[in-house]
Design a protein around this motif. Sequence first.
Motif, short mmCIF file in Angstrom:
data_model
loop_
_atom_site.label_atom_id
_atom_site.label_comp_id
_atom_site.label_asym_id
_atom_site.label_seq_id
_atom_site.Cartn_x
_atom_site.Cartn_y
_atom_site.Cartn_z
N SER A 20 9.24 9.96 -4.37
CA SER A 20 8.47 9.71 -5.58
C SER A 20 8.52 8.23 -5.90
CB SER A 20 8.99 10.54 -6.75
OG SER A 20 10.33 10.20 -7.05
N GLY A 21 7.65 7.82 -6.81
CA GLY A 21 7.62 6.41 -7.17
C GLY A 21 7.31 6.21 -8.64
N ASP A 22 7.71 5.07 -9.15
CA ASP A 22 7.42 4.66 -10.52
C ASP A 22 6.90 3.23 -10.44
OD1 ASP A 22 7.43 3.75 -13.14
OD2 ASP A 22 9.18 4.94 -13.69
N ASN A 23 5.58 3.08 -10.45
CA ASN A 23 5.00 1.75 -10.29
C ASN A 23 5.35 0.81 -11.44
OD1 ASN A 23 3.83 2.38 -7.84
ND2 ASN A 23 1.82 2.83 -8.70
N ALA A 24 5.49 1.36 -12.63
CA ALA A 24 5.82 0.52 -13.79
C ALA A 24 7.18 -0.15 -13.62
CB ALA A 24 5.78 1.34 -15.05
N ILE B 69 5.11 7.40 0.69
CA ILE B 69 4.30 7.63 -0.49
C ILE B 69 3.27 6.52 -0.63
CG2 ILE B 69 5.95 6.44 -2.01
CD1 ILE B 69 5.17 8.56 -4.17
N ASN B 70 2.05 6.92 -0.97
CA ASN B 70 0.98 5.98 -1.29
C ASN B 70 1.19 5.52 -2.72
OD1 ASN B 70 -1.55 4.95 -2.27
ND2 ASN B 70 -2.56 5.90 -0.52
N ARG B 71 1.42 4.23 -2.93
CA ARG B 71 1.79 3.76 -4.26
C ARG B 71 0.62 3.85 -5.23
NH1 ARG B 71 0.86 -1.45 -5.96
NH2 ARG B 71 2.85 -1.48 -7.06
N ASN B 72 -0.60 4.01 -4.74
CA ASN B 72 -1.76 4.11 -5.63
C ASN B 72 -2.12 5.57 -5.95
OD1 ASN B 72 -2.18 1.27 -5.68
ND2 ASN B 72 -3.13 1.41 -3.66
N SER B 73 -2.22 6.40 -4.92
CA SER B 73 -2.65 7.79 -5.13
C SER B 73 -1.49 8.75 -5.36
CB SER B 73 -3.44 8.27 -3.92
OG SER B 73 -2.59 8.42 -2.80
N GLY B 74 -0.29 8.34 -4.91
CA GLY B 74 0.86 9.25 -4.99
C GLY B 74 0.93 10.24 -3.85
N ASN B 75 -0.03 10.17 -2.92
CA ASN B 75 0.03 11.07 -1.76
C ASN B 75 1.32 10.83 -0.99
OD1 ASN B 75 -2.46 12.08 -2.39
ND2 ASN B 75 -3.56 10.92 -0.84
N THR B 76 1.85 11.90 -0.41
CA THR B 76 3.11 11.82 0.31
C THR B 76 3.00 12.43 1.70
OG1 THR B 76 3.87 13.91 -0.64
CG2 THR B 76 4.50 11.89 -1.79
N TYR C 153 0.83 -1.20 0.00
CA TYR C 153 0.00 0.00 0.00
C TYR C 153 0.87 1.26 0.00
CZ TYR C 153 -4.10 2.84 1.32
OH TYR C 153 -5.12 3.75 1.36
N GLY C 154 1.99 1.21 0.72
CA GLY C 154 2.83 2.38 0.80
C GLY C 154 4.29 2.02 0.98
N PHE C 155 5.14 2.92 0.51
CA PHE C 155 6.58 2.81 0.70
C PHE C 155 7.05 4.01 1.52
CE2 PHE C 155 7.76 -0.66 -2.05
CZ PHE C 155 6.77 -0.69 -3.03
N SER C 156 8.03 3.75 2.35
CA SER C 156 8.59 4.82 3.17
C SER C 156 10.11 4.74 3.18
CB SER C 156 8.08 4.72 4.61
OG SER C 156 6.70 5.03 4.68
#
Length: 125
Positions: A71-75, A51-58, A32-35
């Motif tokens: 930041s994240g790159d789900n792909a 960061i929320n991996r779905n919404s991008g909220n930080t 659900y999230g990475f920290s």
Amino acid sequence: QVQLVESGGGLVQAGGSLRLSCAASGRTVSIYGFSWFRRAPGKERDFVAAINRNSGNTYYTDSVKGRFTISGDNAKNMVYLQMNSLKPEDTAVYYCAARFGNSYYSTQASEYHYWGQGTQVTVSS
């Protein structure tokens, strides 16, 4: 299971920048999230950013707001921590962490399910 591998640490002068990367593999769909956490010498492991991996909220701890960006790159299953205006007090081992559940972050290290091995960041004055 999820595996996390950090990279990008190093030695930098105060005022400089570093970009940490965290490569995630395995069953990442459950996350659900990475920290990012950090542990300075002789101190506890402290929360830095999430960061929320779905919404991008930080979410950030106060001491890094305006200087660090998560930041994240789900792909690519990657999470990043851009660190600018570094200070000697930012010196620590930085860890990537991941959790599943009903909240994308917690400031408590005990509430994370997966951890990387850490990468050293040293900021000289």
